[in-house]
Motif scaffolding. Structure first.
Motif, PDB file in Angstrom:
ATOM      1  N   SER A 129      -2.641   2.275  10.373  1.00 33.52           N
ATOM      2  CA  SER A 129      -1.687   2.747  11.378  1.00 33.52           C
ATOM      3  C   SER A 129      -1.470   4.246  11.272  1.00 33.52           C
ATOM      4  N   ALA A 130      -1.429   4.767  10.035  1.00 36.41           N
ATOM      5  CA  ALA A 130      -1.244   6.212   9.860  1.00 36.41           C
ATOM      6  C   ALA A 130      -2.445   6.979  10.396  1.00 36.41           C
ATOM      7  N   SER A 174      -2.201   6.868  14.191  1.00 36.05           N
ATOM      8  CA  SER A 174      -1.096   7.731  14.628  1.00 36.05           C
ATOM      9  C   SER A 174      -1.481   9.198  14.524  1.00 36.05           C
ATOM     10  N   ARG A 180       4.198 -10.376  11.282  1.00 35.76           N
ATOM     11  CA  ARG A 180       3.693  -9.048  10.965  1.00 35.76           C
ATOM     12  C   ARG A 180       2.233  -8.892  11.355  1.00 35.76           C
ATOM     13  N   ARG A 220      -4.516  -6.564   4.376  1.00 36.00           N
ATOM     14  CA  ARG A 220      -5.446  -5.651   3.742  1.00 36.00           C
ATOM     15  C   ARG A 220      -6.871  -6.028   4.134  1.00 36.00           C
ATOM     16  N   SER A 234      -0.865  -0.091   6.616  1.00 38.23           N
ATOM     17  CA  SER A 234      -0.142   1.172   6.788  1.00 38.23           C
ATOM     18  C   SER A 234      -1.090   2.346   6.877  1.00 38.23           C
ATOM     19  N   ARG A 235      -2.167   2.329   6.079  1.00 38.56           N
ATOM     20  CA  ARG A 235      -3.143   3.420   6.146  1.00 38.56           C
ATOM     21  C   ARG A 235      -3.859   3.416   7.489  1.00 38.56           C
ATOM     22  N   SER A 242       0.408  -3.045  17.474  1.00 38.61           N
ATOM     23  CA  SER A 242       0.556  -1.621  17.153  1.00 38.61           C
ATOM     24  C   SER A 242      -0.772  -0.894  17.298  1.00 38.61           C
ATOM     25  N   ARG A 250      -3.724  -0.208  -1.939  1.00 35.62           N
ATOM     26  CA  ARG A 250      -3.654   0.776  -0.854  1.00 35.62           C
ATOM     27  C   ARG A 250      -4.951   0.842  -0.062  1.00 35.62           C
ATOM     28  N   SER A 263      -5.310  -0.781   3.592  1.00 31.37           N
ATOM     29  CA  SER A 263      -4.022  -1.373   3.939  1.00 31.37           C
ATOM     30  C   SER A 263      -3.707  -1.152   5.409  1.00 31.37           C
ATOM     31  N   PHE A 285       1.039  -6.004  13.902  1.00 33.52           N
ATOM     32  CA  PHE A 285       0.013  -5.037  13.540  1.00 33.52           C
ATOM     33  C   PHE A 285      -1.064  -4.956  14.615  1.00 33.52           C
TER      34      PHE A 285
END
Length: 498
Positions: A89-90, A93, A362, A429, A86-87, A369, A81, A84, A366
């Protein structure tokens, strides 16, 4: 039996142990529980029913928690994690959402980004004697407006004057309220093309020389949306005024924020001193389908024989100014980005086990994004800061938005590229564990620089300390499956690498 004695009983102690066992890792739970049961039996045999047995069982919760925390599987999950995609992007966001919430909570920022509220706004201009700064404060004398009504008919189809004033207004059934009133010529609404449905008035209001129209915000906040105020009378500057209606359409984009509009006929307006300063709005004549936009000048010969220069600034351009600054700074930041950082992302060689298209795509999704989240983040943040302070002049807000937008885009795009270079192309990552390799004195004989590794075991990144002709940019080295034993459980090289 009291609760204290119940907790000191052996069944209660074993019950606490079973509850704590749920915090321990599943594979080690049975062994952990057996060890703690033996400890409880030993303490019970030594001390009997005492508080030490209960304290021991309560300490089992902490032991089970740290056992799970430092277990190899939990540590592997935390490694996966960390850094990452996703972290990242979060986080972006969340920052964008916070900027958008702040944008919605600031009336000045919302008004700056809202479209022009007037019909046919392309022909509407503000006349000032000080450029954009002159559209924020009254700069036109009433005597100039009076002379322009006849001398500029070849330039304008209509011209109107208004002057912001502050007056205390008393209306029946409501306490006196201090209002910012726009004292205007009676043709202002017609010039702005406000349709008849946007304001209401009684038929008797036509017999009054002055009519007061409340803004929707003032009517709602100061008078509690009381429809009974319509048709009432009040006195402003010694003359009787009828409350003729409520302006439903937002007219706040005109400079000089007002709570109400006082429309007076020319006879009462001419009673003001000739040197009274105000704002002048005009509608320029157009020939054919040509739009009136941008900045124009008007030269008027004064009584002394000199030419006085006035600026005619389009209201449509004024309403689009924040968006124009945003586009301008975005383009300039993209053009100047190569001067601050290298654009290539590095060398990524082909592998014998070809990456699936989903894995390859991907990585670029990314990147897109991040760009799509950074652009609105910088735009909203610059507008929030520039237009969130009502006391700033228009010129100040322009420079603030210009500086924040440009440097915000420049450093944001620079960060995007740097962040993308230091990520694994497989799992996205962030790479970790930097290590120095080589010697500076052997830079032309062997590579010298920094080596980063993917915690998932997908590969190594080599970054040269000094770019050379044979090692000019960073290079990625894929690791095959034989390296999997060196990484934590769950972190193994991509199966396609053989």
């Amino acid at each position: 039996m009291s609760l204290r004695l119940l907790l000191r009983s052996l069944p209660a102690c074993f019950f606490l142990l079973r509850c704590a066992a749920w915090l321990a890792p599943g594979r080690e739970r049975a062994e952990w529980l057996a060890e703690w049961r033996a400890e409880v039996w030993h303490v019970w045999d030594s001390y009997g029913r005492s508080s030490q047995v209960t304290d021991l069982c309560l300490g089992a919760f902490q032991d089970a928690f740290w056992l799970r925390w430092y277990s190899p599987r939990s540590m592997a999950r935390r490694v996966l994690r960390t850094g990452s995609a996703s972290r990242c992007s979060a986080w972006l966001s969340g920052c964008t959402a916070i900027s958008f919430v702040i944008f919605l909570s600031l009336p000045g920022a919302r008004k700056a980004m809202s479209p022009s509220p007037y019909w046919n706004a392309d022909g509407l201009v503000m006349i000032s004697s000080g450029g954009y700064a002159g559209t924020q404060v009254p700069t036109i004398a009433l005597q100039d407006y009076q002379s322009w009504k006849t001398s500029t008919r070849h330039l304008f189809t209509g011209i109107a004057f208004y002057q912001p004033i502050h007056k205390r207004v008393h209306i029946a059934m409501h306490r006196g309220t201090e209002l910012s009133i726009g004292r205007a010529s009676d043709n202002l609404f017609k010039l702005l093309n406000l349709p008849a449905s946007t304001y209401s008035g009684d038929r008797a209001s036509g017999q009054y020389a002055a009519r007061l129209f409340l803004s929707q915000a003032a009517w709602r906040e100061l008078f509690g949306s009381d429809a009974g105020v319509i048709g009432n009378h009040t006195e402003i500057s010694g003359q009787r005024v009828v409350i003729a209606g409520v302006i439903a359409q937002d007219s706040s984009q005109l400079p000089g924020q007002v709570d109400a509009w006082l429309l007076e006929d020319e006879r009462h307006l001419d009673m003001l001193p000739g040197n009274s300063k105000g704002f002048v709005v005009a509608h320029m004549r157009t020939s054919g389908p040509h739009r009136v936009d941008g900045w124009r000048t008007m030269n008027v010969r004064s009584e002394e024989g000199d030419n006085d220069r006035f600026d005619c600034i389009s209201l449509a351009q004024r309403s689009r100014l924040p968006f124009s600054i945003f586009l301008f700074t975005l383009i300039v930041a993209v053009v100047t980005l190569p001067a601050t950082t290298a654009l290539p992302l590095g060398e990524y060689p082909r592998v014998s086990g070809r990456l699936p298209w989903a894995v390859r795509g991907r990585r670029w999704l990314f990147l897109l994004s991040k760009v799509s989240l950074v652009v609105p983040l910088v735009c909203l943040s610059s507008v929030d800061v520039a237009y969130g302070i009502p006391s700033l002049s228009l010129t100040s807000t322009q420079y603030i938005q210009l500086g924040l937008s440009y440097f915000g885009f420049l450093f944001a795009f620079r960060w995007i590229l740097q962040d993308q270079r230091k990520r694994c192309p497989v799992c996205l990552r962030e790479l970790s564990n930097p290590a120095r390799v080589g010697e500076a004195s052997r830079n032309f004989l062997a590579w010298n620089g920094t080596e980063l590794i993917c915690a998932g075991g997908h590969g190594l990144l080599h970054i040269p300390e000094l770019p050379t002709s044979w090692f000019s940019t960073q290079r990625w080295l894929y690791l095959d499956a034989s390296w999997g034993s060196l990484f934590s459980e769950g972190c193994v090289p991509f199966a396609g690498f053989v």
